[in-house]
Design a protein around this motif. Structure first.
Motif, PDB file in Angstrom:
ATOM      1  N   ILE A  12      15.329  -4.902  10.146  1.00 44.93           N
ATOM      2  CA  ILE A  12      14.297  -3.855   9.465  1.00 44.93           C
ATOM      3  C   ILE A  12      13.462  -4.671   8.312  1.00 44.93           C
ATOM      4  O   ILE A  12      12.508  -4.598   8.006  1.00 44.93           O
ATOM      5  N   GLN A  13      14.576  -5.080   7.429  1.00 44.70           N
ATOM      6  CA  GLN A  13      14.349  -5.581   6.200  1.00 44.70           C
ATOM      7  C   GLN A  13      13.211  -7.118   6.338  1.00 44.70           C
ATOM      8  O   GLN A  13      12.427  -7.148   5.862  1.00 44.70           O
ATOM      9  N   ILE A  14      13.642  -7.761   7.467  1.00 43.80           N
ATOM     10  CA  ILE A  14      12.673  -8.949   7.714  1.00 43.80           C
ATOM     11  C   ILE A  14      11.460  -8.435   8.330  1.00 43.80           C
ATOM     12  O   ILE A  14      10.019  -9.024   7.960  1.00 43.80           O
ATOM     13  N   PHE A  15      11.512  -7.291   9.256  1.00 44.69           N
ATOM     14  CA  PHE A  15      10.245  -6.761   9.562  1.00 44.69           C
ATOM     15  C   PHE A  15       9.479  -6.286   8.442  1.00 44.69           C
ATOM     16  O   PHE A  15       8.192  -6.452   8.532  1.00 44.69           O
ATOM     17  N   ALA A  16      10.083  -5.580   7.575  1.00 44.98           N
ATOM     18  CA  ALA A  16       9.100  -5.086   6.464  1.00 44.98           C
ATOM     19  C   ALA A  16       8.565  -6.176   5.718  1.00 44.98           C
ATOM     20  O   ALA A  16       7.265  -6.015   5.113  1.00 44.98           O
ATOM     21  N   ASN A  41       0.707  -1.177  -0.089  1.00 41.93           N
ATOM     22  CA  ASN A  41       0.045   0.009  -0.190  1.00 41.93           C
ATOM     23  C   ASN A  41       0.866   1.331  -0.003  1.00 41.93           C
ATOM     24  O   ASN A  41       0.360   2.286  -0.288  1.00 41.93           O
ATOM     25  N   SER A  42       2.235   1.123   0.231  1.00 43.59           N
ATOM     26  CA  SER A  42       3.138   2.402   0.244  1.00 43.59           C
ATOM     27  C   SER A  42       3.433   2.937  -0.920  1.00 43.59           C
ATOM     28  O   SER A  42       3.522   1.732  -1.842  1.00 43.59           O
ATOM     29  N   GLN A  43       3.733   3.912  -1.457  1.00 45.55           N
ATOM     30  CA  GLN A  43       4.384   4.249  -2.570  1.00 45.55           C
ATOM     31  C   GLN A  43       5.397   3.497  -3.261  1.00 45.55           C
ATOM     32  O   GLN A  43       6.464   3.393  -2.258  1.00 45.55           O
ATOM     33  N   ASN A  44       5.482   2.907  -4.368  1.00 45.14           N
ATOM     34  CA  ASN A  44       6.405   1.999  -4.976  1.00 45.14           C
ATOM     35  C   ASN A  44       6.698   0.755  -4.144  1.00 45.14           C
ATOM     36  O   ASN A  44       7.665   0.097  -4.415  1.00 45.14           O
ATOM     37  N   GLY A  45       5.655   0.686  -3.102  1.00 47.09           N
ATOM     38  CA  GLY A  45       6.110  -0.699  -2.328  1.00 47.09           C
ATOM     39  C   GLY A  45       7.224  -0.264  -1.470  1.00 47.09           C
ATOM     40  O   GLY A  45       7.920  -1.785  -1.162  1.00 47.09           O
ATOM     41  N   GLU A  46       7.755   0.515  -1.166  1.00 46.15           N
ATOM     42  CA  GLU A  46       9.021   0.674  -0.303  1.00 46.15           C
ATOM     43  C   GLU A  46       9.072   1.553   0.787  1.00 46.15           C
ATOM     44  O   GLU A  46       8.128   2.626   0.921  1.00 46.15           O
ATOM     45  N   LEU A  47       9.749   1.321   1.694  1.00 41.13           N
ATOM     46  CA  LEU A  47       9.985   2.119   2.977  1.00 41.13           C
ATOM     47  C   LEU A  47      11.104   2.972   2.958  1.00 41.13           C
ATOM     48  O   LEU A  47      12.411   2.271   2.909  1.00 41.13           O
ATOM     49  N   THR A  48      11.008   4.087   2.806  1.00 41.45           N
ATOM     50  CA  THR A  48      12.183   4.972   2.779  1.00 41.45           C
ATOM     51  C   THR A  48      13.033   5.162   4.019  1.00 41.45           C
ATOM     52  O   THR A  48      12.543   4.881   5.114  1.00 41.45           O
ATOM     53  N   THR A  49      14.164   5.738   3.994  1.00 43.39           N
ATOM     54  CA  THR A  49      15.006   6.129   5.243  1.00 43.39           C
ATOM     55  C   THR A  49      14.155   6.915   6.107  1.00 43.39           C
ATOM     56  O   THR A  49      14.241   6.947   7.478  1.00 43.39           O
ATOM     57  N   GLU A  50      13.564   7.930   5.574  1.00 40.61           N
ATOM     58  CA  GLU A  50      12.885   8.915   6.210  1.00 40.61           C
ATOM     59  C   GLU A  50      11.581   8.137   6.861  1.00 40.61           C
ATOM     60  O   GLU A  50      11.364   8.558   8.142  1.00 40.61           O
ATOM     61  N   ALA A  51      10.826   7.167   6.281  1.00 35.51           N
ATOM     62  CA  ALA A  51       9.862   6.191   7.094  1.00 35.51           C
ATOM     63  C   ALA A  51      10.455   5.580   8.154  1.00 35.51           C
ATOM     64  O   ALA A  51       9.731   5.460   9.242  1.00 35.51           O
ATOM     65  N   CYS A 102       5.473  -7.623   7.356  1.00 31.37           N
ATOM     66  CA  CYS A 102       4.450  -6.647   7.120  1.00 31.37           C
ATOM     67  C   CYS A 102       3.845  -6.775   5.824  1.00 31.37           C
ATOM     68  O   CYS A 102       2.734  -6.845   5.828  1.00 31.37           O
ATOM     69  N   ARG A 103       4.550  -6.816   4.851  1.00 36.48           N
ATOM     70  CA  ARG A 103       4.052  -6.947   3.389  1.00 36.48           C
ATOM     71  C   ARG A 103       3.219  -8.347   3.284  1.00 36.48           C
ATOM     72  O   ARG A 103       2.085  -8.330   2.699  1.00 36.48           O
ATOM     73  N   GLU A 104       4.065  -9.341   3.680  1.00 40.03           N
ATOM     74  CA  GLU A 104       3.460 -10.670   3.698  1.00 40.03           C
ATOM     75  C   GLU A 104       2.267 -10.805   4.359  1.00 40.03           C
ATOM     76  O   GLU A 104       1.195 -11.385   3.881  1.00 40.03           O
ATOM     77  N   LYS A 105       1.971 -10.224   5.416  1.00 40.90           N
ATOM     78  CA  LYS A 105       0.812 -10.354   6.311  1.00 40.90           C
ATOM     79  C   LYS A 105      -0.091  -9.332   6.113  1.00 40.90           C
ATOM     80  O   LYS A 105      -1.367  -9.301   6.483  1.00 40.90           O
ATOM     81  N   GLY A 106       0.121  -8.294   5.414  1.00 43.04           N
ATOM     82  CA  GLY A 106      -0.773  -7.380   4.960  1.00 43.04           C
ATOM     83  C   GLY A 106      -1.210  -6.393   6.164  1.00 43.04           C
ATOM     84  O   GLY A 106      -2.371  -5.853   6.110  1.00 43.04           O
ATOM     85  N   ILE A 107      -0.138  -6.169   6.978  1.00 39.18           N
ATOM     86  CA  ILE A 107      -0.632  -5.265   8.182  1.00 39.18           C
ATOM     87  C   ILE A 107       0.458  -4.125   8.286  1.00 39.18           C
ATOM     88  O   ILE A 107       1.567  -4.390   7.591  1.00 39.18           O
ATOM     89  N   SER A 108       0.176  -3.131   8.831  1.00 38.75           N
ATOM     90  CA  SER A 108       0.757  -1.765   8.657  1.00 38.75           C
ATOM     91  C   SER A 108       1.381  -1.411   9.965  1.00 38.75           C
ATOM     92  O   SER A 108       0.667  -1.114  10.978  1.00 38.75           O
ATOM     93  N   PRO A 109       2.759  -1.070   9.966  1.00 41.82           N
ATOM     94  CA  PRO A 109       3.389  -0.526  11.179  1.00 41.82           C
ATOM     95  C   PRO A 109       2.938   1.020  11.436  1.00 41.82           C
ATOM     96  O   PRO A 109       2.781   1.624  12.766  1.00 41.82           O
ATOM     97  N   PHE A 110       2.567   1.679  10.196  1.00 40.43           N
ATOM     98  CA  PHE A 110       2.249   3.178  10.568  1.00 40.43           C
ATOM     99  C   PHE A 110       0.695   3.305  10.926  1.00 40.43           C
ATOM    100  O   PHE A 110       0.392   4.455  11.599  1.00 40.43           O
ATOM    101  N   SER A 111       0.189   2.244  10.810  1.00 36.87           N
ATOM    102  CA  SER A 111      -1.399   2.283  11.606  1.00 36.87           C
ATOM    103  C   SER A 111      -1.125   1.473  12.929  1.00 36.87           C
ATOM    104  O   SER A 111      -2.144   1.057  13.764  1.00 36.87           O
ATOM    105  N   LYS A 112       0.121   1.348  13.276  1.00 38.09           N
ATOM    106  CA  LYS A 112       0.245   0.603  14.737  1.00 38.09           C
ATOM    107  C   LYS A 112      -0.578  -0.673  14.941  1.00 38.09           C
ATOM    108  O   LYS A 112      -1.154  -1.094  16.165  1.00 38.09           O
ATOM    109  N   GLU A 113      -0.577  -1.306  13.855  1.00 42.01           N
ATOM    110  CA  GLU A 113      -1.028  -2.738  13.798  1.00 42.01           C
ATOM    111  C   GLU A 113      -0.195  -3.802  14.076  1.00 42.01           C
ATOM    112  O   GLU A 113      -0.312  -4.910  14.583  1.00 42.01           O
TER     113      GLU A 113
END
Length: 249
Positions: free
Chosen positions: A39-43, A10-20, A46-57
């Motif tokens: 962090i790569q494993i965490f990311a 759901n994120s732009q280009n499917g990537e988590l930037t340094t700022e993010a 998150c993508r595999e399970k379809g849950i978002s750290p930005f939504s505090k899920e």
């Protein structure tokens, strides 16, 4: 070289930037100084399970050099729902007995707490609605603080439901720990390890570290710590100072 890290479809280009990543660190979702590989494993999870750290899920919890991916009940519900096979959940049953008797919230007097909570969730498997039940014991999870004090029935019901979902959807929830299972803080914030005070020469360093961390981060009394670790009277003030500094942080 692209240092961006994939985190969500759901994120732009499917990537988590340094700022993010920095935003997640400041929000307490990712511990400071977490290795990029972790962090790569965490990311990826998150993508595999379809849950978002930005939504505090979901968030990352660090224990020394080890890390656990943690989610609360909302994250587990979302993971189960995404399978298209979640077929409902029964109301909570409190203090369920072997003969089938149980209580609802309405049966408890003011100030009375449940001993257990039982939740059953259902998954559609090969056209059959299959039940998955879990019973959580209140004393094993309650800290007696914060929401466990103000909303004890809701808190233990969430624990029971989360374990029931993990039973029924083990294939979908693998790799993620239940929030209360790891004694994580309820407000989705990784606990801060307390700074250790200067050691007295007569104290074993490893035992002293355990005593301070346990006293600062767990719901135990000073008397329990003294008895367990044989803390001498002259070091009680040091323990109390460490706990006050930890709370201030």
């Amino acid at each position: 070289m692209n240092n961006n890290i994939v985190v969500s479809e759901n994120s732009q280009n499917g990537e988590l930037t340094t700022e993010a990543i920095q935003t997640l660190i400041l929000a307490g979702i990712v511990p400071k100084d977490t290795p990029k590989s972790q962090i790569q494993i965490f990311a990826h999870v998150c993508r595999e399970k379809g849950i978002s750290p930005f939504s505090k899920e979901v968030y990352l919890l660090g224990y020394g050099n080890k890390y656990s991916i943690i989610t609360g009940i909302d994250g587990f519900r979302k993971i189960a729902a995404r399978t298209g096979e979640l077929c409902g959940c029964d109301d909570a049953k409190f203090d369920l007995k072997s003969n089938g008797d149980y209580k609802t919230i309405a049966d408890f007097q003011k100030g009375e707490l449940p001993n257990t909570c039982t939740i059953t969730i259902y998954r559609l498997m090969n056209g059959v609605r299959c039940p998955f039940t879990h019973t959580a014991k209140f004393s094993e999870f309650s800290s007696g603080q914060q929401k466990w004090q103000s909303m004890p029935f809701q808190m233990i019901a969430k624990v029971a439901e989360a374990f029931a979902i993990r039973k029924g959807f083990g294939d979908a929830t693998s790799g993620i720990s239940i929030e209360d299972e790891t004694a994580a803080i309820q407000d989705i914030q990784a606990p801060v390890k307390p700074a250790l005070p200067e050691l007295s020469p007569d104290i074993d360093a490893k035992k002293w570290e355990k005593a301070v961390i346990e006293y600062c981060t767990e719901n135990v009394t000073l008397q329990q710590i003294q008895k367990k670790y044989y803390v001498s009277p002259e070091n009680i003030d040091i323990l109390n100072t460490a706990k006050n500094e930890y709370k201030a942080d």
